[in-house]
Design an enzyme around this catalytic site. Structure first.
Site, PDB file in Angstrom:
ATOM      1  N   ASP A 105     146.594  -3.441 -27.916  1.00  0.00           N
ATOM      2  CA  ASP A 105     146.028  -3.007 -26.621  1.00  0.00           C
ATOM      3  C   ASP A 105     145.789  -1.506 -26.571  1.00  0.00           C
ATOM      4  OD1 ASP A 105     148.249  -5.255 -24.857  1.00  0.00           O
ATOM      5  OD2 ASP A 105     146.305  -5.584 -25.816  1.00  0.00           O
ATOM      6  N   HIS A 147     151.398   2.098 -17.278  1.00  0.00           N
ATOM      7  CA  HIS A 147     152.246   1.341 -18.204  1.00  0.00           C
ATOM      8  C   HIS A 147     152.899   2.218 -19.265  1.00  0.00           C
ATOM      9  CE1 HIS A 147     150.849  -2.343 -16.457  1.00  0.00           C
ATOM     10  NE2 HIS A 147     149.615  -2.207 -16.894  1.00  0.00           N
ATOM     11  N   GLY A 155     149.506  -1.410 -22.587  1.00  0.00           N
ATOM     12  CA  GLY A 155     148.500  -1.858 -21.615  1.00  0.00           C
ATOM     13  C   GLY A 155     147.400  -0.859 -21.345  1.00  0.00           C
ATOM     14  N   ASP A 182     147.554  -1.543  -8.161  1.00  0.00           N
ATOM     15  CA  ASP A 182     146.919  -2.190  -9.318  1.00  0.00           C
ATOM     16  C   ASP A 182     147.320  -3.671  -9.386  1.00  0.00           C
ATOM     17  OD1 ASP A 182     145.777  -0.939 -12.225  1.00  0.00           O
ATOM     18  OD2 ASP A 182     146.772  -2.889 -12.371  1.00  0.00           O
ATOM     19  N   HIS A 184     148.357  -5.136 -11.886  1.00  0.00           N
ATOM     20  CA  HIS A 184     149.517  -5.227 -12.787  1.00  0.00           C
ATOM     21  C   HIS A 184     150.691  -4.389 -12.269  1.00  0.00           C
ATOM     22  CE1 HIS A 184     145.918  -6.048 -15.260  1.00  0.00           C
ATOM     23  NE2 HIS A 184     146.689  -6.962 -15.806  1.00  0.00           N
ATOM     24  N   ASP A 271     141.548  -3.460 -10.558  1.00  0.00           N
ATOM     25  CA  ASP A 271     141.450  -4.792 -11.182  1.00  0.00           C
ATOM     26  C   ASP A 271     141.977  -5.886 -10.256  1.00  0.00           C
ATOM     27  OD1 ASP A 271     144.003  -3.900 -13.694  1.00  0.00           O
ATOM     28  OD2 ASP A 271     144.005  -3.744 -11.506  1.00  0.00           O
ATOM     29  N   TYR A 310     137.961  -3.359 -14.320  1.00  0.00           N
ATOM     30  CA  TYR A 310     137.130  -3.667 -15.485  1.00  0.00           C
ATOM     31  C   TYR A 310     135.782  -4.245 -15.087  1.00  0.00           C
ATOM     32  CZ  TYR A 310     141.679  -2.610 -17.133  1.00  0.00           C
ATOM     33  OH  TYR A 310     142.875  -1.962 -17.315  1.00  0.00           O
TER      34      TYR A 310
HETATM   35  O1  LIG Z   1     144.822  -3.025 -16.341  1.00  0.00           O
HETATM   36  C1  LIG Z   1     145.903  -2.961 -16.891  1.00  0.00           C
HETATM   37  C2  LIG Z   1     146.160  -3.452 -18.295  1.00  0.00           C
HETATM   38  C3  LIG Z   1     145.354  -4.680 -18.636  1.00  0.00           C
HETATM   39  C4  LIG Z   1     145.973  -5.425 -19.795  1.00  0.00           C
HETATM   40  C5  LIG Z   1     147.130  -4.997 -20.371  1.00  0.00           C
HETATM   41  C6  LIG Z   1     147.707  -5.719 -21.438  1.00  0.00           C
HETATM   42  C7  LIG Z   1     147.098  -6.880 -21.880  1.00  0.00           C
HETATM   43  C8  LIG Z   1     145.929  -7.324 -21.315  1.00  0.00           C
HETATM   44  C9  LIG Z   1     145.346  -6.576 -20.277  1.00  0.00           C
HETATM   45  N1  LIG Z   1     144.129  -6.962 -19.743  1.00  0.00           N
HETATM   46  C10 LIG Z   1     143.066  -7.231 -20.567  1.00  0.00           C
HETATM   47  O2  LIG Z   1     143.161  -7.162 -21.778  1.00  0.00           O
HETATM   48  C11 LIG Z   1     141.782  -7.548 -19.967  1.00  0.00           C
HETATM   49  C12 LIG Z   1     141.648  -8.613 -19.090  1.00  0.00           C
HETATM   50  C13 LIG Z   1     140.390  -8.905 -18.570  1.00  0.00           C
HETATM   51  C14 LIG Z   1     139.281  -8.143 -18.942  1.00  0.00           C
HETATM   52  C15 LIG Z   1     139.461  -7.082 -19.811  1.00  0.00           C
HETATM   53  C16 LIG Z   1     138.293  -6.254 -20.174  1.00  0.00           C
HETATM   54  F1  LIG Z   1     138.666  -4.996 -20.337  1.00  0.00           F
HETATM   55  F2  LIG Z   1     137.824  -6.724 -21.319  1.00  0.00           F
HETATM   56  F3  LIG Z   1     137.365  -6.344 -19.216  1.00  0.00           F
HETATM   57  C17 LIG Z   1     140.686  -6.779 -20.326  1.00  0.00           C
HETATM   58  N2  LIG Z   1     146.961  -2.438 -16.276  1.00  0.00           N
HETATM   59  O3  LIG Z   1     146.856  -1.953 -15.011  1.00  0.00           O
HETATM   60 ZN   LIG Z   2     145.782  -3.347 -14.088  1.00  0.00          ZN
END
Ligand SMILES: O=C(CCc1ccccc1NC(=O)c1cccc(C(F)(F)F)c1)NO
Ligand SMILES: [Zn+2]
Length: 389
Positions: A105, A147, A155, A182, A184, A271, A310
């Protein structure tokens, strides 16, 4: 005799000016982050297209120094990111990388150190602007990377600009409130301050099995002296503006009464909006605008940061709407013509349609978490310190 223009200028006191972190090079650097290409420029261009720049106090940031970064991060982690950032893609495999979270990530792409230290510099510039009393509100939409841990990227977050900004605010303000909107859980910020009574962290986020980062349960309330100074509001898919604003306002109202913060940092990760590829909540920009308006009413120093988001057009819509609200400007619904206009189709409107996913947040569930959190906040009591802010 000052002309009425001067006098109207002079009545723009520190309490009404809004500081806005921007310069061209900074935004270009932020555009290069692989997970959010061009998002920084889209946000800035929309804010500029709505004619808001003349009403903002633009502050130009410098990259955070290694000393700045060491306020929170370990030297070995900083050095590793620096080293990997200078390599081009081939020589990337370094066994340290994995232990520092610099894979998957959070790939250490070429130039990532310059990007991550620039963003920390942006949030530091905003925080200093508040501690020096130049304005009551400061905004860094390129910040908000909640994160990142002391020695580990996570993240999409490399350096935790939020923790460092809070540490700067703490040099002037005894009690700082951190609010995380957020989708998350704001785990990196919560971890940094989980054992202190000086920073209360309040995170509203999705909790579901297998959903990242998997922390932020309602029973996680802080440790040691920090017990009860961590608040987690775990929410389920389908959340609507109305339900969010109801739980947000009731929790934040009790937090304000119990903790009596002297400064607030709010991470506005977009998000959680309907239309985000995470496809979790049904929120529109109204949930964010009204939450920030709620925090603004207390009129103490407020630092606003970005974060996730995103669906880049919706993220720009949300953050431009918040910026307009801070300036008490009603923004016309039609997106103005500008460099990224074509990304705002098919409606080309500023407002975001609410999602219509089934709301799994039953009234019973919301009441249960509200009562539980209210109960925990009964244990928070801060003695009013005599010191002036
Ligand atoms: O946004 C985040 C982290 C998002 C994240 C962290 C760890 C593992 C997965 C994610 N989310 C994605 O990988 C993700 C989900 C949906 C769409 C996308 C995109 F960037 F490709 F749009 C990315 N934290 O506030
Ligand atoms: Zn997030």
């Amino acid at each position: 005799m000052s002309s009425d223009k001067d006098s109207c200028e002079s009545n723009v006191t520190s309490s009404t000016r809004v500081a806005y972190v921007y310069n061209e090079q900074y935004t270009k650097l932020c555009d290069q982050m692989p997970k959010i290409p061009l998002r920084a420029s889209m946000t800035h261009s929309l804010i500029a297209a709505y004619g808001l720049l003349p009403h903002l106090q633009v502050i130009s940031p410098e990259a955070a120094s290694k000393e700045d970064l060491k306020l929170f991060h370990s030297e070995d982690f900083i050095d590793c990111l620096r080293r990997l950032s200078d390599l081009d893609d081939e020589e990337k495999y370094d066994d340290d990388a994995e232990s520092y979270g610099l894979m998957y990530d959070c790939p250490a792409y070429p130039g990532v150190y310059d990007y991550a230290s620039a963003v920390v510099g942006g949030s530091i510039a905003a925080a200093i602007h508040l501690t020096e009393g130049h304005s009551q509100v400061a905004v860094n939409w390129a910040g908000g990377w909640h994160h990142a841990k002391r020695s580990e990227a996570s993240g999409f977050c490399y350096f935790n600009d939020i923790v460092i900004a809070i540490l700067i605010l703490r040099q002037k303000f005894d009690r700082v409130l951190y609010v995380d909107l957020d989708l998350h859980h704001g785990d990196g910020v919560e971890d940094a301050f989980c054992s202190t009574q000086k920073v209360m962290t309040v995170s509203f986020h999705k909790v579901a099995s297998g959903f990242f980062p998997g922390t932020g349960l309602i029973e996680d309330i802080g440790i040691g002296r920090g017990r009860n100074y961590t608040v987690n509001v775990p929410l389920k898919d389908g959340l609507t503006d109305e339900v969010f604003l109801d739980i947000f306002s009731s929790v934040i109202n009790r937090v304000h009464g119990a903790f009596k913060p002297q400064a607030v940092v709010c991470q506005c990760g977009a998000d959680a909006l309907h239309g985000d590829p995470h496809a979790a909540f049904n929120l529109t920009e109204k949930a964010f605008v009204r939450s920030v308006e709620y925090l603004r009413e207390w009129d103490f120093p407020l630092l606003l940061l970005g974060g996730g988001g995103y669906n880049f057009a919706n993220t720009a819509r949300c953050w431009a709407s918040i910026t307009g609200s801070l300036l008490h400007k009603e923004l016309p619904t039609d997106i103005p013509e500008h460099r990224f206009f074509s990304d705002f189709g098919p409606g080309y409107e500023l407002t975001i349609e609410p999602g219509n996913q089934r709301d799994l947040n039953s009234e019973k569930y919301i009441e249960e978490i509200r009562e539980r959190i209210f109960g925990d906040l009964e244990n928070v009591e801060v003695e009013e310190d005599g010191n002036p802010r």
